[in-house]
Structures are given as C-alpha cells and as structure tokens.
Motif scaffolding. Structure first.
Motif, PDB file in Angstrom:
ATOM      1  N   UNK A   8     -68.974  37.780 -70.135  1.00 15.72           N
ATOM      2  CA  UNK A   8     -69.462  38.867 -70.991  1.00 15.72           C
ATOM      3  C   UNK A   8     -69.985  40.016 -70.136  1.00 15.72           C
ATOM      4  N   UNK A   9     -70.742  39.663 -69.060  1.00 17.28           N
ATOM      5  CA  UNK A   9     -71.277  40.695 -68.172  1.00 17.28           C
ATOM      6  C   UNK A   9     -70.144  41.459 -67.489  1.00 17.28           C
ATOM      7  N   UNK A  10     -69.110  40.723 -67.089  1.00 18.23           N
ATOM      8  CA  UNK A  10     -67.960  41.379 -66.453  1.00 18.23           C
ATOM      9  C   UNK A  10     -67.254  42.306 -67.436  1.00 18.23           C
ATOM     10  N   UNK A  11     -67.152  41.845 -68.703  1.00 16.50           N
ATOM     11  CA  UNK A  11     -66.509  42.681 -69.721  1.00 16.50           C
ATOM     12  C   UNK A  11     -67.311  43.958 -69.960  1.00 16.50           C
ATOM     13  N   UNK A  12     -68.657  43.806 -70.009  1.00 21.57           N
ATOM     14  CA  UNK A  12     -69.521  44.984 -70.194  1.00 21.57           C
ATOM     15  C   UNK A  12     -69.356  45.935 -69.016  1.00 21.57           C
ATOM     16  N   UNK A  13     -69.313  45.364 -67.802  1.00 25.00           N
ATOM     17  CA  UNK A  13     -69.156  46.200 -66.611  1.00 25.00           C
ATOM     18  C   UNK A  13     -67.837  46.968 -66.664  1.00 25.00           C
ATOM     19  N   UNK A  14     -66.786  46.279 -67.113  1.00 24.09           N
ATOM     20  CA  UNK A  14     -65.477  46.935 -67.218  1.00 24.09           C
ATOM     21  C   UNK A  14     -65.529  48.062 -68.253  1.00 24.09           C
ATOM     22  N   UNK A  15     -66.183  47.770 -69.385  1.00 27.59           N
ATOM     23  CA  UNK A  15     -66.306  48.794 -70.431  1.00 27.59           C
ATOM     24  C   UNK A  15     -67.098  49.995 -69.923  1.00 27.59           C
ATOM     25  N   UNK A  16     -68.194  49.711 -69.200  1.00 25.75           N
ATOM     26  CA  UNK A  16     -68.993  50.810 -68.650  1.00 25.75           C
ATOM     27  C   UNK A  16     -68.187  51.617 -67.640  1.00 25.75           C
ATOM     28  N   UNK A  17     -67.411  50.917 -66.825  1.00 21.93           N
ATOM     29  CA  UNK A  17     -66.586  51.618 -65.834  1.00 21.93           C
ATOM     30  C   UNK A  17     -65.538  52.476 -66.521  1.00 21.93           C
TER      31      UNK A  17
END
Length: 216
Positions: free
Chosen positions: A144-153
């Motif tokens: 989930x954290x990786x997905x959020x990071x990808x979305x933020x990027x």
C-alpha cells in the motif's frame, strides 16, 4: 510356525499408510497375514495409531515377535506394558483387577501426555498462523505504501508536466509580444528612414535649383 507382528505398507506413493498385522515370518512383507491388529498413519502430526490392544497382547502371549517399528507402536499404545502386567498376574504378583487398574492408570497418564502435546501443537499452529497473518499484513502495508508512493510520484510528474506546459505557453506569449514590439519598432524606423530620405531628396532638389539660378 514363527509369527511376526509387523507393518504392511498401503497408501499412495509419497503418503504411506500401514496396517499392523500378525503374519508368518516366512511370508513376504506385503503378502498374506494371519490377522490385522490395527493401522498406523505417519502422515498426521502426531501420527495416528488405531490398535486392538487385547488381540495384540494375545499374539505376544502366543509367542509372536514384533519388528522394531511394530515394537515402538505396541509400546506407545501400552501393549507391551499390559503384556508385562499379565506376566505379573501369572506369577501371582497381583490380581487381574489390580493389573487392569494399573493399566487404566497408565492409559490416563498417557492421555494427559498426548493431550498436552496436542495442546502444544495447537498453540504452535496458532502462533504460526498469527505470525503468518502479521507477515501478510506487513507485506500488504508495504504494498500500500509503495502504491501511495507511486501515486504521489505520478502526481508530481503530472504537476511538472502542467507547469512545463504553462511555462511554454507563457514563453510563447512573450515571444509573440516581443515579435509585435520589434515589428512595431521596425515599422517606425522604416517610416523615419523614409522621412529622412524624403527630406534629403527635397534638399538636393533645392540645391540644384540654386545652382541653376547662379549660372543664369
């Protein structure tokens, strides 16, 4: 006829399942047998043993000799102990009732030990399950954290693209304004040059007229 108490293999490949049998010692391992005494399943934890204790004891009384594995099974189920108690009865050490009482006490204690082991296994399974769930939860959180990071990027990239487009539009507008200003200035310079050229032409014409008058 020598008799052996031994295991006879059954079950699928990789998952053996055994019968505990009394058989002629000269017969093949998985061949004919005299009597089936029980079953042994090593695929469970703990292993599952279903054994007719009284029949097994009777075969021991009749002189049957167990194989090493069968001996361990007979010992685990109390067959050897009961055979020993019957020997004490025959020698007059105690009565059949006393022997039965001793055997029942042994069974009760054995059940406690098995129950304790099962409780320990259940506890270990529960702990292993809890650890597995915790590990899965941690993995899901990381995903989930990786997905959020990808979305933020992706959001940052999108904002940067929008900013670049805005800057490009501003630069385009600025260039158009500069072009218009330069064109206006050039037009003014051309008008001034034309005006100067016209004045110089008129001055030249006056000079020629003056020279003509002087000659006359």
């Amino acid at each position: 006829m020598p008799v052996r108490i031994r295991l006879q293999r059954h079950g699928k490949k990789g998952k053996p399942f055994y019968w505990v049998v009394a058989a002629d010692a000269r017969s093949k391992r998985d061949g004919k047998f005299l009597e089936k005494l029980g079953t042994y399943n090593p695929n469970t934890n703990p292993a599952t043993i279903d054994l007719n204790v009284d029949k097994s004891v009777q075969w021991l009384v009749n002189g049957a000799q167990p194989s090493d594995t069968a001996r361990r099974i007979l010992s685990y189920k109390g067959v050897l102990y009961k055979h020993h108690l019957l020997g004490g009865v025959n020698k007059g050490a105690f009565t059949e009732d006393q022997a039965e009482e001793k055997f029942n006490a042994w069974l009760t204690e054995k059940e406690k030990i098995v129950s304790k082991k099962l409780d320990g296994l259940d506890k270990a399974k529960a702990e292993a399950k809890a650890k597995a769930l915790e590990a899965e939860k941690e993995i899901n959180e990381k995903r989930a954290a990786a997905a959020v990071a990808v979305e933020e990027e992706e959001a940052v990239v999108e904002e940067a693209e929008v900013a670049v487009e805005e800057v490009a539009e501003e630069v385009k507008e600025a260039v158009e304004e500069v072009k218009e200003e330069v064109a206006e200035e050039v037009k003014e310079v051309v008008e001034e040059v034309k005006e100067v050229a016209k004045e110089e032409k008129e001055d030249s014409a006056e000079t020629v007229e003056d020279k003509k008058e002087d000659k006359a």
